[in-house]
Design a protein around this motif. Structure first.
Motif, mmCIF file in Angstrom:
data_model
loop_
_atom_site.group_PDB
_atom_site.id
_atom_site.type_symbol
_atom_site.label_atom_id
_atom_site.label_comp_id
_atom_site.label_asym_id
_atom_site.label_seq_id
_atom_site.Cartn_x
_atom_site.Cartn_y
_atom_site.Cartn_z
ATOM 1 N N LYS A 173 89.282 21.456 76.928
ATOM 2 C CA LYS A 173 89.775 21.676 75.560
ATOM 3 C C LYS A 173 88.683 21.482 74.500
ATOM 4 O O LYS A 173 88.961 21.009 73.398
ATOM 5 C CB LYS A 173 90.979 20.784 75.243
ATOM 6 N N LEU A 174 87.446 21.867 74.838
ATOM 7 C CA LEU A 174 86.394 21.828 73.826
ATOM 8 C C LEU A 174 86.671 22.891 72.770
ATOM 9 O O LEU A 174 87.259 23.939 73.058
ATOM 10 C CB LEU A 174 85.023 22.091 74.450
ATOM 11 N N LYS A 175 86.242 22.637 71.566
ATOM 12 C CA LYS A 175 86.386 23.607 70.472
ATOM 13 C C LYS A 175 85.342 24.704 70.627
ATOM 14 O O LYS A 175 84.311 24.521 71.276
ATOM 15 C CB LYS A 175 86.211 22.895 69.133
ATOM 16 N N ARG A 176 85.617 25.835 70.013
ATOM 17 C CA ARG A 176 84.689 26.967 70.064
ATOM 18 C C ARG A 176 83.294 26.558 69.606
ATOM 19 O O ARG A 176 82.290 26.959 70.186
ATOM 20 C CB ARG A 176 85.212 28.129 69.224
ATOM 21 N N GLU A 177 83.222 25.742 68.561
ATOM 22 C CA GLU A 177 81.934 25.304 68.027
ATOM 23 C C GLU A 177 81.157 24.492 69.064
ATOM 24 O O GLU A 177 79.932 24.570 69.146
ATOM 25 C CB GLU A 177 82.132 24.477 66.753
ATOM 26 N N GLN A 178 81.867 23.711 69.859
ATOM 27 C CA GLN A 178 81.218 22.919 70.903
ATOM 28 C C GLN A 178 80.694 23.823 72.027
ATOM 29 O O GLN A 178 79.647 23.539 72.614
ATOM 30 C CB GLN A 178 82.191 21.882 71.460
ATOM 31 N N ILE A 179 81.428 24.889 72.303
ATOM 32 C CA ILE A 179 80.983 25.861 73.303
ATOM 33 C C ILE A 179 79.709 26.536 72.819
ATOM 34 O O ILE A 179 78.737 26.673 73.572
ATOM 35 C CB ILE A 179 82.077 26.917 73.587
#
Length: 131
Positions: free
Chosen positions: A56-62
């Protein structure tokens, strides 16, 4: 060059299993620009899907995680140019990495469009069309 499987890449990024993380850290410390690690498109896609949907990482973390991999002199990522373009689209839209990457890879393979049932992807990603 040494190919890296998804589970190796995930241990490197997540550091969630002490014993495996130690082994991965040792492996990565032995990589170099003359003996780099190789991350295939399949590995990257599987890894980003897992990080996004299971962890459940955020898009920004990806985006940050992939950017860090691209910046490493000891890693080679298959289709780096397409990965960088996909990250740029992700930053400007709310699109997911996998959707953007698929559309761009299809474009580069000569596809005139990529058909999808994903209405959001069709709306935001160049080259994707709703079926």
């Amino acid at each position: 060059m040494i190919g890296l499987d998804t589970n190796i890449l995930l241990r490197f990024l997540l550091k969630d299993d002490a014993a495996q993380t130690d082994k991965v850290t040792a492996l990565f410390e032995n990589l170099s620009d003359t003996a780099p690690g190789y991350i295939s498109c399949i590995t990257l896609m599987e890894c980003t899907w897992f990080l996004r949907h299971r962890i459940k990482l955020k898009r920004e973390q990806i985006v940050e995680a992939i950017s860090d991999l691209l910046d490493s002199a000891d890693l080679i990522l298959e289709d780096e140019r397409v990965i960088e373009e996909a990250l740029g689209i992700m930053v400007r839209t709310n699109a997911e990495f996998a959707d953007v990457f698929i559309a761009l890879r299809n474009r580069d393979a000569g596809c005139v469009t990529t058909k999808t049932f994903d209405a959001q992807a069709a709306k935001t990603i160049p080259g994707m069309e709703l079926l």
